[in-house]
Design a protein around this motif. Structure first.
Motif, short mmCIF file in Angstrom:
data_model
loop_
_atom_site.label_atom_id
_atom_site.label_comp_id
_atom_site.label_asym_id
_atom_site.label_seq_id
_atom_site.Cartn_x
_atom_site.Cartn_y
_atom_site.Cartn_z
N UNK A 116 20.30 46.41 2.77
CA UNK A 116 20.14 47.17 1.55
C UNK A 116 18.98 48.11 1.78
N UNK A 117 19.15 49.38 1.46
CA UNK A 117 18.06 50.30 1.75
C UNK A 117 16.94 50.13 0.72
N UNK A 118 15.73 50.43 1.17
CA UNK A 118 14.59 50.39 0.26
C UNK A 118 14.12 48.99 -0.08
N UNK A 119 14.45 48.01 0.78
CA UNK A 119 14.02 46.65 0.52
C UNK A 119 12.49 46.59 0.53
N UNK A 172 18.54 58.18 -6.70
CA UNK A 172 19.06 58.83 -5.49
C UNK A 172 17.95 59.11 -4.49
N UNK A 173 16.80 59.54 -5.00
CA UNK A 173 15.67 59.83 -4.10
C UNK A 173 15.18 58.57 -3.42
N UNK A 174 15.18 57.49 -4.19
CA UNK A 174 14.75 56.20 -3.66
C UNK A 174 15.64 55.80 -2.49
N UNK A 175 16.94 55.95 -2.70
CA UNK A 175 17.90 55.58 -1.66
C UNK A 175 17.72 56.46 -0.43
N UNK A 176 17.51 57.74 -0.65
CA UNK A 176 17.31 58.66 0.46
C UNK A 176 16.11 58.24 1.29
N UNK A 177 15.03 57.95 0.60
CA UNK A 177 13.82 57.56 1.31
C UNK A 177 14.06 56.25 2.07
N UNK A 178 14.72 55.32 1.40
CA UNK A 178 15.01 54.03 2.04
C UNK A 178 15.86 54.20 3.28
N UNK A 179 16.89 55.00 3.16
CA UNK A 179 17.76 55.17 4.32
C UNK A 179 17.04 55.90 5.43
N UNK A 180 16.21 56.88 5.04
CA UNK A 180 15.48 57.65 6.05
C UNK A 180 14.62 56.73 6.90
N UNK A 181 13.95 55.78 6.25
CA UNK A 181 13.12 54.84 7.02
C UNK A 181 14.00 54.02 7.94
N UNK A 182 15.07 53.48 7.36
CA UNK A 182 15.94 52.60 8.13
C UNK A 182 16.59 53.32 9.29
N UNK A 183 16.92 54.60 9.08
CA UNK A 183 17.61 55.35 10.13
C UNK A 183 16.72 55.57 11.33
N UNK A 184 15.43 55.50 11.12
CA UNK A 184 14.52 55.75 12.24
C UNK A 184 14.04 54.46 12.90
N UNK A 191 22.28 46.14 12.51
CA UNK A 191 23.32 45.61 11.63
C UNK A 191 23.33 46.44 10.35
N UNK A 192 24.47 46.98 9.99
CA UNK A 192 24.54 47.83 8.80
C UNK A 192 25.59 47.30 7.84
N UNK A 193 25.20 47.16 6.58
CA UNK A 193 26.13 46.64 5.58
C UNK A 193 26.31 47.61 4.43
N UNK A 194 27.45 48.28 4.38
CA UNK A 194 27.84 49.01 3.17
C UNK A 194 26.80 49.91 2.57
N UNK A 195 25.87 50.42 3.34
CA UNK A 195 24.84 51.24 2.71
C UNK A 195 25.35 52.63 2.38
N UNK A 196 26.55 52.93 2.88
CA UNK A 196 27.03 54.30 2.72
C UNK A 196 27.60 54.56 1.34
N UNK A 197 27.68 53.51 0.54
CA UNK A 197 28.27 53.69 -0.78
C UNK A 197 27.31 54.38 -1.73
#
Lengths: 426, 290
Positions: A116-119, A172-184, A191-197
């Motif tokens: 889950x992004x932004x944990x 939306x911004x929160x998710x963006x920031x969360x994913x940005x961290x995770x992507x790097x 392991x990626x779970x359904x974060x693209x939704x």
């Protein structure tokens, strides 16, 4: 030969059903008593397989049972299965959130999970502070985060708000920031779970691109999603889980096909539309009581390309309603809608409680391409103000199969099949 | 088969098994995540007083008001002896150290339940969380301790009843002991409350009761004189030895006794290791029962 980076050996996970309460302490004591005498855990002997729709006899259920698989370096493995098939449990075990009841998992290299992004975002802290915190939670060191900080910020696209507490962010911004961290994050295994939704279309595209890049760099990715299109474009190999067991382990296309096939299989075996589980939840005035495909010769869901396709729908009127509208869609195995133009007014006038309605839809021969289609049937009132009932593969509707009639090599490709005619002019 | 042999020739970095060895405390993992530890400490510290005007000044206000309240209630109204010392100083001395213990205990004792949402999503050594609590409380304690020192120096100059002595050298050790006592008890409680929550009800008022079973608002000497039959309760409490030594070091009163202190030390060590083992066992699968 690339080396094996992850190996699961006989992984099983047992869960206890129902609530934890005073009843559980007697089980705990019993378990402890067996252990104290050097015997095996008595509750590991029992347990039903994991089939959420059938009521089992035991309080214990095997969410996963004897899972064995290997992942090689650079593999992009898709894990698919219906809700409750054990996908998330497997990911939780692999990412060390919980441990297996029995069995072992061996891992080479760093493993990190993106469940889950932004944990762990703290609402009071600024975006900047949260990038460091979230990065550290995901297993990065401070220098690592610092070196990628600018990249993360620009990927997220929230530069302007980076020194504002994240509680002021839009979701939306929160998710963006969360994913940005995770992507790097740069572990050897991701392991990626359904974060693209989440996120808007533009951001989703960015995420998919990033995941593809990660896979392209030779890192190993385990990916779980219900989005078959994303699956088939990213993954090479796949595992199909069914009731906690591995049903298929091969390339991703085979798994997806079999996954879609699962729905028809469970239909034949167990429930009919009439007895479907969620029936009590549908509050519609008119409900489907049966849907059956048939050709000129017999009842079937498999049709030859040159056959006429018929669906007979039977409905029960459970409460007075304003007419009846029928809508039907065909969806391909990758979850794309193929056909959405079938919408018919069945009854214009008011219907009375207790009435039974039966009608048949006919699709002319040679109009659907060869292959499998998921079906979607819905009924609503005549003015289309609301839907009374929907039946699709979630409620055990079989898939529609169109089989070829000749050996034409083109019969398996293409999207449309339209009537045409040839005129010779000389 | 050949492949199998090849695989196992190269060592695996990580093997996940249903159970950890009880003695594997995962120190190397904790070291790997040390940045996270400090970020958690920072987060706790920074986030508490965001959107407050006085900010960290609240750290000072809290013990001062408590000390005044105790001075009025226990000192003036109830007339409990402070062994001839200025009441404010006497109470602040006990409260400062006691608060460190009780804050640490109450916050570490719900590690699992309070962090279930993070723990359910991502893995990092769970021990990081209670350790960060100990550290961030240590900072808070440091601030309050500074305040105490200021008050202490004031009385040292103006009052002649205070006799600090060489036991002061023990103070860092006493502080560490208090932290580990809170941590050890906290992780035991949190481990026991993942499945059965009953114990949680005990914690809040248990801490209060424990305070009255420790020589915080009264001196141990008072109990020895007036109620010697109840003294064993205080002596069984490992906090007694630590608090008395702390008071003795700064104020020169109280029953400092190496025997009491050794008992506190042993108790803390045993409690902490029991805590580690239990915590270690529970962290693997608590997500299923929390």
């Amino acid at each position: 030969m690339s080396k094996v980076v992850l190996k699961a050996i006989n992984v099983s996970k047992q869960y206890r059903l129902g609530q934890l309460g005073t009843g559980t302490i007697s089980h705990d004591l019993n378990r402890w008593w067996h252990k104290a005498r050097g015997k095996d855990d008595p509750y590991l002997q029992i347990g039903d397989t994991n089939d959420r729709s059938a009521k089992g006899g035991s309080d214990y259920v095997w969410s996963l049972k004897d899972i064995n698989f290997e992942v090689k370096q650079g593999d992009v493995l898709g894990i698919i299965g219906k809700n409750g098939a054990g996908k998330s449990t497997l990911l939780k075990i692999l990412s060390q959130v919980t441990s297996a009841t029995t069995g072992k998992v061996k891992i080479r290299g760093r493993i990190a999970a993106l469940l889950e992004v932004g944990t762990g975002f703290h609402p009071e802290l600024t975006g900047r502070e949260n990038i460091f915190l979230n990065g550290a939670i995901l297993g990065m060191t401070k220098p690592e985060i610092a070196s990628k900080f600018d990249e993360i910020v620009s990927f997220s696209g929230v530069e302007k708000y980076i020194d504002t507490p994240v509680k002021r962010y839009s979701s939306g911004m929160m998710v963006r920031l969360g994913f940005a961290v995770a992507a790097h994050l740069e572990p050897e295994i991701l392991i990626i779970d359904e974060v693209l939704a989440v996120g808007d279309a533009e951001f989703q595209k960015k995420c998919m691109g990033k995941i593809k890049n990660v896979a392209g760099e030779g890192r190993t990715v385990l990916f779980v999603s219900h989005n078959m299109q994303a699956m088939s474009s990213i993954c090479k190999t796949g595992i199909l889980l069914k009731n906690g067991l591995i049903d298929e382990q091969s390339d991703i296309t085979t798994c997806i096909k079999k996954y879609n096939g699962l729905f028809s299989e469970s239909f034949i075996g167990t429930t009919s539309i009439k007895d479907r589980l969620n029936r009590a939840q549908s509050s519609g005035n008119v409900l489907f009581s049966n849907i059956q495909g048939f050709s000129k010769e017999k009842k079937t869901w498999d049709f030859r390309f040159d056959e006429e396709i018929n669906f007979q729908c039977d409905c029960d009127v459970r409460d007075n309603s304003d007419g009846l509208l029928f809508y039907m869609a065909l969806i391909d195995p990758l979850s794309n809608e193929v056909l959405t133009n079938i919408k018919l007014l069945v009854k214009e006038n008011a219907l009375n409680k207790g009435e039974k309605i039966s009608f048949t839809i006919t699709i002319p021969p040679k109009t659907l391409r060869i292959g499998q289609f998921l079906l979607y049937f819905a009924i609503g009132d005549a003015k289309q103000t609301r839907w009374y009932d929907v039946v699709d593969n979630n409620v055990n509707l079989p898939t529609l199969n169109i089989t070829p009639v000749d050996m034409d090599p083109h019969s398996n490709s293409g999207k449309f099949s339209i009537p045409y005619k040839l005129t010779i002019n000389n | 088969m050949i492949k199998e042999i090849e695989d196992d020739n190269e060592p695996w970095d990580l093997v996940l098994e249903p159970r950890n060895k009880w003695y594997s405390l995962g120190l190397s993992q904790i070291l790997r995540f040390k940045d996270l530890l400090f970020l958690f400490v920072r987060r706790d510290f920074v986030s508490i007083y965001k959107q407050t005007i006085l900010g960290p000044i609240w750290f000072f206000i809290q013990p001062i008001i408590t000390a005044f309240t105790y001075a009025i209630i226990f000192g003036t109204l109830a007339g409990i002896s402070t062994e001839g010392l200025p009441p404010i100083l006497f109470y602040m001395c006990g409260i400062t150290l006691w608060n460190y213990f009780s804050d640490t205990l109450s916050k570490t004792s719900d590690t699992f339940t309070a962090n279930a949402s993070i723990f359910g999503k991502v893995y990092f050594p769970r021990m990081i969380v209670p350790l960060s609590v100990v550290l961030s409380n240590l900072i808070k304690f440091g601030v309050q301790f500074l305040l105490f020192i200021v008050v202490w120096i004031y009385y040292l100059i103006t009052d002649t009843t205070i006799h600090p002595n060489l036991t002061l050298l023990l103070v860092p050790f006493l502080i560490i002991l208090m932290g580990f006592l809170g941590l050890g008890l906290g992780i035991i409680i949190t481990s026991l409350t993942t499945k059965y929550r009953d114990l949680k009800f005990l914690v809040t008022f248990g801490i209060q009761l424990l305070m009255y079973a420790s020589p915080i608002v009264f001196p141990l000497s008072m109990v020895s004189e007036k109620y010697p039959q109840y003294k064993f309760i205080l002596l069984a409490n490992p906090i007694t030895g630590i608090i008395e030594a702390f008071k003795y070091a700064f104020l020169g009163v109280g029953e400092f006794n190496w025997l009491y202190l050794s008992y506190s030390f042993l108790f803390t060590v045993v409690l902490f290791f029991v805590g580690l083992i239990v915590f270690n066992k529970v962290e693997k699968s608590f997500m299923d029962t929390v």
